[in-house]
Design a protein around this motif. Sequence first.
Motif, PDB file in Angstrom:
ATOM      1  N   UNK A   1      15.021  -0.345   7.458  1.00 29.95           N
ATOM      2  CA  UNK A   1      14.604  -1.061   8.664  1.00 29.95           C
ATOM      3  C   UNK A   1      15.205  -0.310   9.838  1.00 29.95           C
ATOM      4  N   UNK A   2      14.386   0.059  10.842  1.00 29.61           N
ATOM      5  CA  UNK A   2      14.963   0.818  11.961  1.00 29.61           C
ATOM      6  C   UNK A   2      15.433  -0.116  13.077  1.00 29.61           C
ATOM      7  N   UNK A   3      15.974   0.460  14.168  1.00 25.25           N
ATOM      8  CA  UNK A   3      16.579  -0.379  15.204  1.00 25.25           C
ATOM      9  C   UNK A   3      15.546  -1.175  16.001  1.00 25.25           C
ATOM     10  N   UNK A   4      14.244  -0.863  15.826  1.00 19.86           N
ATOM     11  CA  UNK A   4      13.204  -1.670  16.495  1.00 19.86           C
ATOM     12  C   UNK A   4      12.512  -2.588  15.483  1.00 19.86           C
ATOM     13  N   UNK A   5      13.185  -2.833  14.354  1.00 15.67           N
ATOM     14  CA  UNK A   5      12.686  -3.704  13.293  1.00 15.67           C
ATOM     15  C   UNK A   5      11.390  -3.235  12.640  1.00 15.67           C
ATOM     16  N   UNK A   6      11.101  -1.924  12.782  1.00 11.54           N
ATOM     17  CA  UNK A   6       9.979  -1.397  12.005  1.00 11.54           C
ATOM     18  C   UNK A   6      10.525  -1.145  10.592  1.00 11.54           C
ATOM     19  N   UNK A   7       9.644  -1.283   9.616  1.00 10.85           N
ATOM     20  CA  UNK A   7      10.082  -1.066   8.237  1.00 10.85           C
ATOM     21  C   UNK A   7       9.480   0.229   7.721  1.00 10.85           C
ATOM     22  N   UNK A   8      10.346   1.080   7.145  1.00  9.87           N
ATOM     23  CA  UNK A   8       9.835   2.309   6.543  1.00  9.87           C
ATOM     24  C   UNK A   8       9.928   2.153   5.025  1.00  9.87           C
ATOM     25  N   UNK A   9       8.788   2.311   4.360  1.00  6.23           N
ATOM     26  CA  UNK A   9       8.766   2.184   2.902  1.00  6.23           C
ATOM     27  C   UNK A   9       8.327   3.529   2.321  1.00  6.23           C
ATOM     28  N   UNK A  10       9.110   3.991   1.346  1.00  7.70           N
ATOM     29  CA  UNK A  10       8.825   5.315   0.797  1.00  7.70           C
ATOM     30  C   UNK A  10       8.841   5.261  -0.734  1.00  7.70           C
ATOM     31  N   UNK A  11       7.664   5.488  -1.326  1.00  5.63           N
ATOM     32  CA  UNK A  11       7.526   5.383  -2.784  1.00  5.63           C
ATOM     33  C   UNK A  11       7.479   6.768  -3.424  1.00  5.63           C
ATOM     34  N   UNK A  12       8.286   7.702  -2.885  1.00  6.78           N
ATOM     35  CA  UNK A  12       8.278   9.076  -3.417  1.00  6.78           C
ATOM     36  C   UNK A  12       8.731   9.090  -4.875  1.00  6.78           C
ATOM     37  N   UNK A  13       9.743   8.296  -5.184  1.00  7.17           N
ATOM     38  CA  UNK A  13      10.271   8.308  -6.560  1.00  7.17           C
ATOM     39  C   UNK A  13      10.352   6.908  -7.135  1.00  7.17           C
ATOM     40  N   UNK A  35       0.830  -1.215   0.000  1.00  5.39           N
ATOM     41  CA  UNK A  35       0.000   0.000   0.000  1.00  5.39           C
ATOM     42  C   UNK A  35       0.863   1.263   0.000  1.00  5.39           C
ATOM     43  N   UNK A  36       2.137   1.129   0.333  1.00  4.94           N
ATOM     44  CA  UNK A  36       3.037   2.295   0.316  1.00  4.94           C
ATOM     45  C   UNK A  36       3.128   2.898  -1.084  1.00  4.94           C
ATOM     46  N   UNK A  37       2.806   2.090  -2.118  1.00  3.49           N
ATOM     47  CA  UNK A  37       2.875   2.591  -3.502  1.00  3.49           C
ATOM     48  C   UNK A  37       1.828   3.668  -3.770  1.00  3.49           C
ATOM     49  N   UNK A  38       0.838   3.779  -2.863  1.00  4.09           N
ATOM     50  CA  UNK A  38      -0.258   4.725  -3.092  1.00  4.09           C
ATOM     51  C   UNK A  38       0.090   6.160  -2.712  1.00  4.09           C
ATOM     52  N   UNK A  39       1.256   6.367  -2.091  1.00  4.32           N
ATOM     53  CA  UNK A  39       1.582   7.716  -1.617  1.00  4.32           C
ATOM     54  C   UNK A  39       3.051   8.052  -1.856  1.00  4.32           C
ATOM     55  N   UNK A  40       3.348   9.359  -1.883  1.00  5.15           N
ATOM     56  CA  UNK A  40       4.764   9.759  -2.027  1.00  5.15           C
ATOM     57  C   UNK A  40       5.381  10.037  -0.660  1.00  5.15           C
ATOM     58  N   UNK A  41       4.649   9.689   0.414  1.00  6.77           N
ATOM     59  CA  UNK A  41       5.200   9.875   1.763  1.00  6.77           C
ATOM     60  C   UNK A  41       5.527   8.525   2.406  1.00  6.77           C
ATOM     61  N   UNK A  42       6.273   8.583   3.512  1.00  3.05           N
ATOM     62  CA  UNK A  42       6.749   7.334   4.127  1.00  3.05           C
ATOM     63  C   UNK A  42       5.650   6.602   4.899  1.00  3.05           C
ATOM     64  N   UNK A  43       5.618   5.292   4.751  1.00  6.30           N
ATOM     65  CA  UNK A  43       4.720   4.444   5.538  1.00  6.30           C
ATOM     66  C   UNK A  43       5.602   3.603   6.469  1.00  6.30           C
ATOM     67  N   UNK A  44       5.310   3.681   7.772  1.00  2.00           N
ATOM     68  CA  UNK A  44       6.112   2.917   8.742  1.00  2.00           C
ATOM     69  C   UNK A  44       5.267   1.745   9.234  1.00  2.00           C
ATOM     70  N   UNK A  45       5.802   0.533   9.096  1.00  2.00           N
ATOM     71  CA  UNK A  45       5.015  -0.652   9.441  1.00  2.00           C
ATOM     72  C   UNK A  45       5.722  -1.441  10.551  1.00  2.00           C
ATOM     73  N   UNK A  46       4.979  -1.715  11.632  1.00  2.00           N
ATOM     74  CA  UNK A  46       5.508  -2.483  12.758  1.00  2.00           C
ATOM     75  C   UNK A  46       4.958  -3.908  12.720  1.00  2.00           C
ATOM     76  N   UNK A  47       5.633  -4.771  13.484  1.00  2.00           N
ATOM     77  CA  UNK A  47       5.212  -6.177  13.638  1.00  2.00           C
ATOM     78  C   UNK A  47       5.279  -6.963  12.329  1.00  2.00           C
ATOM     79  N   UNK A  48       6.294  -6.648  11.530  1.00  2.00           N
ATOM     80  CA  UNK A  48       6.491  -7.376  10.268  1.00  2.00           C
ATOM     81  C   UNK A  48       7.188  -8.704  10.590  1.00  2.00           C
ATOM     82  N   UNK A  49       6.650  -9.828  10.122  1.00  2.69           N
ATOM     83  CA  UNK A  49       7.319 -11.102  10.411  1.00  2.69           C
ATOM     84  C   UNK A  49       8.580 -11.293   9.553  1.00  2.69           C
TER      85      UNK A  49
END
Length: 431
Positions: free
Chosen positions: A66-78, A31-45
């Motif tokens: 991937x941040x230090x708490x294993x959250x994933x930030x996906x950014x489809x700006x470009x 769903x991150x593809x729907x926006x040009x801003x960052x989506x941060x997702x927690x609890x990713x297996x």
Amino acid sequence: MDKLLISGGVPLDGEVRISGAKNAALPVVIASLLTDQALVVHNIPHLQDITTALELLGHLGVRVQVDDRFAIEVNAAQLTSRRAPYELVRTMRASILVLGPLLARFGEAEVSLPGGCAIGSRPVDLHIKGFEMMGAEVSVEEGYIKAKVNGRRLSGTKIVFDTVTVTGTENLMMAATLARGTTILENAAREPEVVDLARCLIKMGARIHGAGTGLIEIEGVDRLTGAEHRVIPDRIEAGTYLAAAAATGGRIRLCGIDARLLEAVLGKLTEMGAGVSIEEDAVQLHVKEGRLQATDLRTQPFPGFPSDMQAQFILLNAIASGAATVTETVFENRFMHVQELQRMGADIELRGHTALVRGVETLSGAQVMATDLRASACLVLAGLVAEGQTVVDRIYHIDRGYDCIEEKLAQCGARIRRVSRGQYPHAASVS
Ligand code: EPU
């Protein structure tokens, strides 16, 4: 190729933390593809399918961190590509989910046709029909679905699904968030993973009503924004560990799981004679005296009994007292585990979409081959109850959907070990 070595006969006893749901995390990161801003997702297996999805997003130009708490930030700006290539789609059918977001945001997309798979032909005709009804021109050329919208924006419309489809509902729901006007999805999938995706989209600014019912209404908006989201726990992983404890006559406490996601499965386990107790954020199961009772079941879309738990319950019936029928109504060819279970001594007869399972006292360990994700889980469970040693081959299927399965089972006392090709057969015993 890695294998799992299992010495059966130990009742499980322990606690397992349930990971984030594969089938919720996949659409949410896409769903991150729907926006040009960052989506941060927690609890990713930590799963191969998630790696494949992130690789696909990376191929399209999405920045993944991937941040230090294993959250994933996906950014489809470009984005640098709007094409999902065969090499990636082939390994994971859920890649088809990029079609809706790309088409909605950029007015064009190309996605390789997923092709056949072990559990049936699994066409994507309902996805394609839905996009066409929203104004896209879709053609299939050289194995690729090529979709385009004149004027770049999809139009809202009413879509009635002939069959309940989970990824079909998710794909069209995502596309509709940026369409002109309102889209109505009728006979929509009601799975908790669809609801979780809708919750994430709403945080991104989408206007969605009715997710979790058969009728979803989506009012298109001009743009979506970044957001932060925690995916729901994996109800199929949870169900699989409950079945493992029940099969071995043991006890287990699962934490980080909402029992409301598991009603159909818990109902069947209780019917079979297992004791279940529910806490706010945990579920416990223990087997009372004696064998489980064989119980008929029929797979259905949510809230019915999940097709993703059918293989594990065939195994439970295979060692239960009495006989039962298990009917698969969601997929046309999802009984590949039956042949392997027969090799371990199970008494199962296939009659079309129904398996007639007569319980036997014991199974015996054997070398078996995993054919798809849930079939592999069933074979691991069979190995846990069988007398002697079981070797499960082709476990890359398991790594697609079970986070650290051997560690989680070993922590409950199971004698299970992963060996890589070089180690086998010299290291063929498990302690
Ligand atoms: N179908 C069509 N045409 C379509 C789409 C689906 O005929 O365009 C048919 C399928 O062939 C099948 C039925 O509809 O007979 C239901 O398929 P659905 O589309 O719901 O399945 P899916 O979305 O491809 C998801 C899960 C599966 C799970 C099913 C059913 C994801 C990524 N996958 O698949 O999960 O079994 O829903 O609940 O969400 C798994 O995790 O092991 C797995 C296979």
